[in-house]
Design a protein around this motif. Sequence first.
Motif, PDB file in Angstrom:
ATOM      1  N   ASP A 112       2.337  12.074  -2.271  1.00  0.00           N
ATOM      2  CA  ASP A 112       1.281  11.045  -2.127  1.00  0.00           C
ATOM      3  C   ASP A 112       0.259  11.397  -2.791  1.00  0.00           C
ATOM      4  N   LYS A 118      -7.833   3.207  -3.827  1.00  0.00           N
ATOM      5  CA  LYS A 118      -8.546   4.041  -4.225  1.00  0.00           C
ATOM      6  C   LYS A 118      -9.020   3.978  -5.712  1.00  0.00           C
ATOM      7  N   GLY A 121       0.651  -1.285  -0.003  1.00  0.00           N
ATOM      8  CA  GLY A 121      -0.128   0.038  -0.001  1.00  0.00           C
ATOM      9  C   GLY A 121       0.856   1.304  -0.186  1.00  0.00           C
ATOM     10  N   ALA A 122       0.146   2.342  -0.141  1.00  0.00           N
ATOM     11  CA  ALA A 122       0.921   3.777  -0.202  1.00  0.00           C
ATOM     12  C   ALA A 122       1.504   3.833   1.398  1.00  0.00           C
ATOM     13  N   THR A 123       0.680   3.311   2.336  1.00  0.00           N
ATOM     14  CA  THR A 123       1.111   3.442   3.747  1.00  0.00           C
ATOM     15  C   THR A 123       2.635   3.087   3.751  1.00  0.00           C
ATOM     16  N   TYR A 183      -4.884   9.494  -4.764  1.00  0.00           N
ATOM     17  CA  TYR A 183      -6.238   9.919  -5.363  1.00  0.00           C
ATOM     18  C   TYR A 183      -5.948  10.517  -6.493  1.00  0.00           C
ATOM     19  N   ASN A 186      -6.337  14.716   1.078  1.00  0.00           N
ATOM     20  CA  ASN A 186      -7.086  14.056   2.136  1.00  0.00           C
ATOM     21  C   ASN A 186      -6.851  14.637   3.467  1.00  0.00           C
ATOM     22  N   TYR A 200      -2.829  13.307   6.596  1.00  0.00           N
ATOM     23  CA  TYR A 200      -3.230  12.008   6.723  1.00  0.00           C
ATOM     24  C   TYR A 200      -2.489  11.599   7.933  1.00  0.00           C
ATOM     25  N   LYS A 250      -3.868  -3.647  -0.496  1.00  0.00           N
ATOM     26  CA  LYS A 250      -2.741  -2.925   0.014  1.00  0.00           C
ATOM     27  C   LYS A 250      -1.558  -3.260  -1.082  1.00  0.00           C
ATOM     28  N   SER A 261      -1.272   4.086  -5.232  1.00  0.00           N
ATOM     29  CA  SER A 261      -1.577   2.665  -4.606  1.00  0.00           C
ATOM     30  C   SER A 261      -3.047   2.203  -5.529  1.00  0.00           C
TER      31      SER A 261
HETATM   32  N1  PMP Z   1      -2.304   8.528   1.465  1.00  0.00           N
HETATM   33  C1  PMP Z   1      -3.584   8.871   1.911  1.00  0.00           C
HETATM   34  C2  PMP Z   1      -3.767  10.334   1.322  1.00  0.00           C
HETATM   35  C3  PMP Z   1      -4.863   8.143   2.054  1.00  0.00           C
HETATM   36  O1  PMP Z   1      -5.919   8.752   2.091  1.00  0.00           O
HETATM   37  C4  PMP Z   1      -4.702   6.929   2.278  1.00  0.00           C
HETATM   38  C5  PMP Z   1      -5.696   6.278   2.642  1.00  0.00           C
HETATM   39  N2  PMP Z   1      -6.017   5.225   1.928  1.00  0.00           N
HETATM   40  C6  PMP Z   1      -3.158   6.254   1.941  1.00  0.00           C
HETATM   41  C7  PMP Z   1      -2.297   7.275   1.882  1.00  0.00           C
HETATM   42  C8  PMP Z   1      -2.913   4.793   2.285  1.00  0.00           C
HETATM   43  O2  PMP Z   1      -3.214   4.120   0.957  1.00  0.00           O
HETATM   44  P1  PMP Z   1      -3.015   2.483   1.220  1.00  0.00           P
HETATM   45  O3  PMP Z   1      -4.477   1.977   1.668  1.00  0.00           O
HETATM   46  O4  PMP Z   1      -2.683   2.014  -0.241  1.00  0.00           O
HETATM   47  O5  PMP Z   1      -1.743   2.105   2.242  1.00  0.00           O
END
Ligand code: PMP
Length: 403
Positions: A216, A249, A111-113, A219, A188, A137, A257, A246
């Motif tokens: 990031d 979304k 995931g981006a996280t 979106y 976000n 975020y 993820k 990622s």
């Molecule tokens: N960055 C932002 C701005 C988010 O809103 C989110 C939440 N989905 C994420 C990262 C995390 O993305 P992922 O679920 O791919 O880890």
Amino acid sequence: MTAGQAAVPGARDRGRGLLNHRLAEFGTTIFAEMSALAVRTGAINLGQGFPDTDGPEEIREAAVRAIRDGRGNQYPPGPGIPELRTAVAEHQQRFHDLAYDPETEVLITAGATEAIAASLLALVEPGDEVIALEPYYDSYAASIAMAGGTRVPVTLRPRDGAYHLDLDELRDAVTDRTRLILLNSPHNPTGTVLRRDELAAVAELCVERDLLAVTDEVYEHLVFDGEHHPLAGFPGMRERTVTISSSGKTFSLTGWKVGWVTATPALVSAVRSAKQYLTYVSAGPFQYAVAEALALPDSYYTALREGLRARRDLLAKGLREAGFEVFSPAGTYFITTDIRPLGESDGVSFCLALPERAGVVAVPTQVFYDHAAAGAPYVRFAFCKREDVLRQAAERLLTLREG
Ligand code: PMP
Ligand code: GLN
């Protein structure tokens, strides 16, 4: 209250005493808290941002096929499977006219996280300052802390129905200790999509002050007004930008993820060094499916955006009718509102009471601020839900007018 700190009394205390000093201020993430509240109360969950319909069936079938065919059931390669790295590079070229070498300039992450955490762990020295747009975020604050960095928030301020970045404030926030700017557009929770001229100014600042950028862009395909411009596309930025996105979304598959990083070989190699000790790899079979998803025709991306635009408008209308001031988002699937027209001023207590009062869960954006007072009266609602669910939520929220 500060970013990442749980809104629900008690959550913070659970961490106190055990968590190390870097993480001591972080309790349970607000998203988990508010989703748990929704489950407990049976309220409609417009808090945590996840769609209530799953992504394309053909893509889900592709994951099933990969599992059945024995693709990805064992550790995939550290940087990600070649098919997905190639698909990510092709996506960057197709949508953004950015060329990346799938061998050396693409990294697949959990995931981006994880991409955000690994980037900060790799690039930030203890004591370095990291500038982030506030509200941010929540994982940004925690990841900066884990890296031993100091977060320096630059506040987006609401004006004339939208949030705005003050470029002078951003410029003033840069010091000799600033290592990087952590940017998020579409943003976000505010739904702000930075304009080309704003991004150009950010880019100029990065070049002038020799800063890295971590951007990031999860979106990137959810833009309703204006256009998404990747920061890496601005002069001087390709070599100093870690771009993160990622599949969650874009393909309504947040549980898979699968995320990615695109950057120069040196930056990707640095991020990979941290990433390999976080998860090493993840989501083997899903990587095959996401490779197929990225190659979906333009009609898929257009339908996703237009479907969400309609839902944005539906929920925005409902929120206005219920008495909120609405900041109509140019992107993302979140609407931020001001609760003061309802005679309220504290988003945290408003959100804690909302399931009882109206059977709806929302997120107080105050928890995404260091300057808590700046965020106190704002509340975020997610509109990535079925239209009938949004209609029902809007109807329930009308009861707020009755006091
Ligand atoms: N960055 C932002 C701005 C988010 O809103 C989110 C939440 N989905 C994420 C990262 C995390 O993305 P992922 O679920 O791919 O880890
Ligand atoms: N990005 C989602 C949101 O902002 C939630 C992700 C999460 O639960 N960590 O609501």
